[in-house]
Design a protein around this motif. Structure first.
Motif, PDB file in Angstrom:
ATOM      1  N   THR A 192       0.838  -1.202   0.000  1.00 41.05           N
ATOM      2  CA  THR A 192       0.000   0.000   0.000  1.00 41.05           C
ATOM      3  C   THR A 192       0.870   1.248   0.000  1.00 41.05           C
ATOM      4  O   THR A 192       0.621   2.198  -0.757  1.00 41.05           O
ATOM      5  CB  THR A 192      -0.923   0.006   1.226  1.00 41.05           C
ATOM      6  N   VAL A 193       1.913   1.244   0.832  1.00 35.27           N
ATOM      7  CA  VAL A 193       2.840   2.375   0.869  1.00 35.27           C
ATOM      8  C   VAL A 193       3.551   2.521  -0.475  1.00 35.27           C
ATOM      9  O   VAL A 193       3.802   3.645  -0.937  1.00 35.27           O
ATOM     10  CB  VAL A 193       3.863   2.193   2.008  1.00 35.27           C
TER      11      VAL A 193
ATOM     12  N   ALA B  48       3.115   6.140  -1.684  1.00 31.22           N
ATOM     13  CA  ALA B  48       4.349   6.929  -1.594  1.00 31.22           C
ATOM     14  C   ALA B  48       4.836   7.329  -2.975  1.00 31.22           C
ATOM     15  O   ALA B  48       5.345   8.450  -3.162  1.00 31.22           O
ATOM     16  CB  ALA B  48       5.427   6.131  -0.864  1.00 31.22           C
ATOM     17  N   ALA B  49       4.702   6.432  -3.948  1.00 31.49           N
ATOM     18  CA  ALA B  49       5.086   6.776  -5.315  1.00 31.49           C
ATOM     19  C   ALA B  49       4.241   7.941  -5.832  1.00 31.49           C
ATOM     20  O   ALA B  49       4.757   8.878  -6.456  1.00 31.49           O
ATOM     21  CB  ALA B  49       4.940   5.556  -6.227  1.00 31.49           C
TER      22      ALA B  49
ATOM     23  N   LEU C 235      12.498  -2.294   5.617  1.00 35.39           N
ATOM     24  CA  LEU C 235      12.815  -1.075   4.872  1.00 35.39           C
ATOM     25  C   LEU C 235      13.127  -1.417   3.419  1.00 35.39           C
ATOM     26  O   LEU C 235      12.689  -0.712   2.495  1.00 35.39           O
ATOM     27  CB  LEU C 235      14.006  -0.356   5.514  1.00 35.39           C
ATOM     28  N   SER C 236      13.846  -2.515   3.220  1.00 36.22           N
ATOM     29  CA  SER C 236      14.138  -2.966   1.857  1.00 36.22           C
ATOM     30  C   SER C 236      12.863  -3.303   1.107  1.00 36.22           C
ATOM     31  O   SER C 236      12.706  -2.962  -0.079  1.00 36.22           O
ATOM     32  CB  SER C 236      15.064  -4.193   1.891  1.00 36.22           C
ATOM     33  N   VAL C 237      11.913  -3.956   1.787  1.00 40.41           N
ATOM     34  CA  VAL C 237      10.651  -4.318   1.146  1.00 40.41           C
ATOM     35  C   VAL C 237       9.841  -3.077   0.782  1.00 40.41           C
ATOM     36  O   VAL C 237       9.262  -2.989  -0.312  1.00 40.41           O
ATOM     37  CB  VAL C 237       9.825  -5.259   2.048  1.00 40.41           C
ATOM     38  N   VAL C 238       9.776  -2.094   1.690  1.00 39.65           N
ATOM     39  CA  VAL C 238       9.049  -0.859   1.397  1.00 39.65           C
ATOM     40  C   VAL C 238       9.634  -0.173   0.168  1.00 39.65           C
ATOM     41  O   VAL C 238       8.904   0.232  -0.755  1.00 39.65           O
ATOM     42  CB  VAL C 238       9.087   0.097   2.607  1.00 39.65           C
TER      43      VAL C 238
ATOM     44  N   THR D 254      -2.549   8.634   4.033  1.00 35.70           N
ATOM     45  CA  THR D 254      -2.495   7.186   3.902  1.00 35.70           C
ATOM     46  C   THR D 254      -1.078   6.669   4.085  1.00 35.70           C
ATOM     47  O   THR D 254      -0.850   5.684   4.797  1.00 35.70           O
ATOM     48  CB  THR D 254      -3.032   6.747   2.526  1.00 35.70           C
ATOM     49  N   SER D 255      -0.102   7.319   3.451  1.00 29.57           N
ATOM     50  CA  SER D 255       1.296   6.889   3.574  1.00 29.57           C
ATOM     51  C   SER D 255       1.761   6.989   5.023  1.00 29.57           C
ATOM     52  O   SER D 255       2.403   6.074   5.549  1.00 29.57           O
ATOM     53  CB  SER D 255       2.197   7.742   2.672  1.00 29.57           C
ATOM     54  N   ALA D 256       1.440   8.102   5.681  1.00 32.86           N
ATOM     55  CA  ALA D 256       1.857   8.304   7.072  1.00 32.86           C
ATOM     56  C   ALA D 256       1.220   7.258   7.982  1.00 32.86           C
ATOM     57  O   ALA D 256       1.898   6.678   8.851  1.00 32.86           O
ATOM     58  CB  ALA D 256       1.479   9.709   7.531  1.00 32.86           C
ATOM     59  N   LEU D 257      -0.075   7.008   7.798  1.00 34.00           N
ATOM     60  CA  LEU D 257      -0.781   6.035   8.625  1.00 34.00           C
ATOM     61  C   LEU D 257      -0.162   4.648   8.504  1.00 34.00           C
ATOM     62  O   LEU D 257       0.134   3.992   9.518  1.00 34.00           O
ATOM     63  CB  LEU D 257      -2.254   5.991   8.213  1.00 34.00           C
TER      64      LEU D 257
END
Length: 270
Positions: free
Chosen positions: A37-38, A42-43, A85-88, A237-240
């Motif tokens: 979702t991020v 985020a993109a 972090l790598s996955v995000v 949404t990204s922050a949540l």
């Protein structure tokens, strides 16, 4: 849904390490969906809201991913914060690769879906030919880890392309799309448990499907109400989701509930 442990297949000349990936638990799947979702929101945040543009966003996130993977490869054990972090970041980059091909180069979604599917299949074939296993419970060498992260990248790119293709061709809407992909994942889990669908393939099929699931949830939360969303925006949404991911990663770091027996080390060894 978990994967079976296969032969470690250690080869001479390879740098050996403890298993570098987490146990496949409910925590794993929850964080994975949050990461996808991020990757979507985020993109969009960097590309549209901050005005970086698709190309600059791609350069920035690719550079951050490469730096993070350097540290990930240098680690000899599974480190929750570094791994997720790598996955995000790879989720964001996988999304951007698909978007660049579609938006900047005009490649049809049908083509990108097929291309990424073939690329993932070739990765699996090469991985199995080299290591005789696709099990994520045996990521104990640099070569296996390289295959693992390459496969992860293609699953995100494939999931992005397939999800966009489904949304545009079928016009299901965000919420219904999420329900459809969740149902497909549930079907894979059921087939694994009742029909003995191979554990490794069950894992990878579900892994691909979580990408469009997460993207549909992200769009549903972030898009305006007039467009069928909840109107939280990409920033909210990204922050949540990042806060929830951080909380779960801190929890897992402290409790080590997603560390496999092979990965666990005593305080004297650590």
């Amino acid at each position: 849904m978990t994967t079976n442990t296969y032969t470690s297949g250690r080869h001479s000349g390879q740098r050996q390490m403890l298993n570098k990936v987490p146990e496949v638990t409910l925590y794993f799947w929850v964080i994975k969906v949050l990461c996808t979702t991020v990757g979507e929101t985020a993109a969009d945040l960097l590309n549209d809201n901050l005005g970086l543009g698709l190309t600059n966003t791609s350069y920035l996130m690719s550079a951050l991913l490469l730096v993070t993977l350097v540290f990930q490869f240098r680690a000899r054990v599974y480190v929750p914060g570094l791994y997720w972090l790598s996955v995000v970041l790879i989720s964001v980059v996988g999304t951007l690769i698909s978007d660049n091909l579609t938006d900047n180069l005009g490649v049809p979604l049908e083509t990108t879906t097929v291309v990424f599917g073939v690329a993932l299949a070739v990765t699996f074939i090469a991985w199995y030919a080299s290591e005789r296993t696709l099990s994520i419970h045996s990521i104990r060498s640099t070569r296996r880890e390289a295959f693992y992260w390459l496969a992860i990248l293609f699953t995100f790119a494939l999931g992005t392309a397939a999800g966009d293709l489904t949304a545009e061709k079928l016009n299901l809407g965000y919420w219904l799309s999420a329900v459809v992909f969740a149902a497909l994942i549930a079907a894979v889990a059921l087939a694994h448990r009742t029909l003995d669908l191979n554990a490794v393939w069950s894992f990878w099929i579900a892994y691909v499907l979580t990408r469009p699931l997460g993207a549909s949830l992200g769009d549903y939360l972030s898009q305006p109400v007039a467009d069928g969303g909840l109107g939280l925006g990409t920033v909210g949404t990204s922050a949540l989701f990042l806060v929830v991911i951080l909380g779960l990663v801190v929890f897992l770091t402290r409790t080590r509930r997603d560390v496999t027996k092979e990965t666990a080390v005593s305080p004297q060894e650590g």
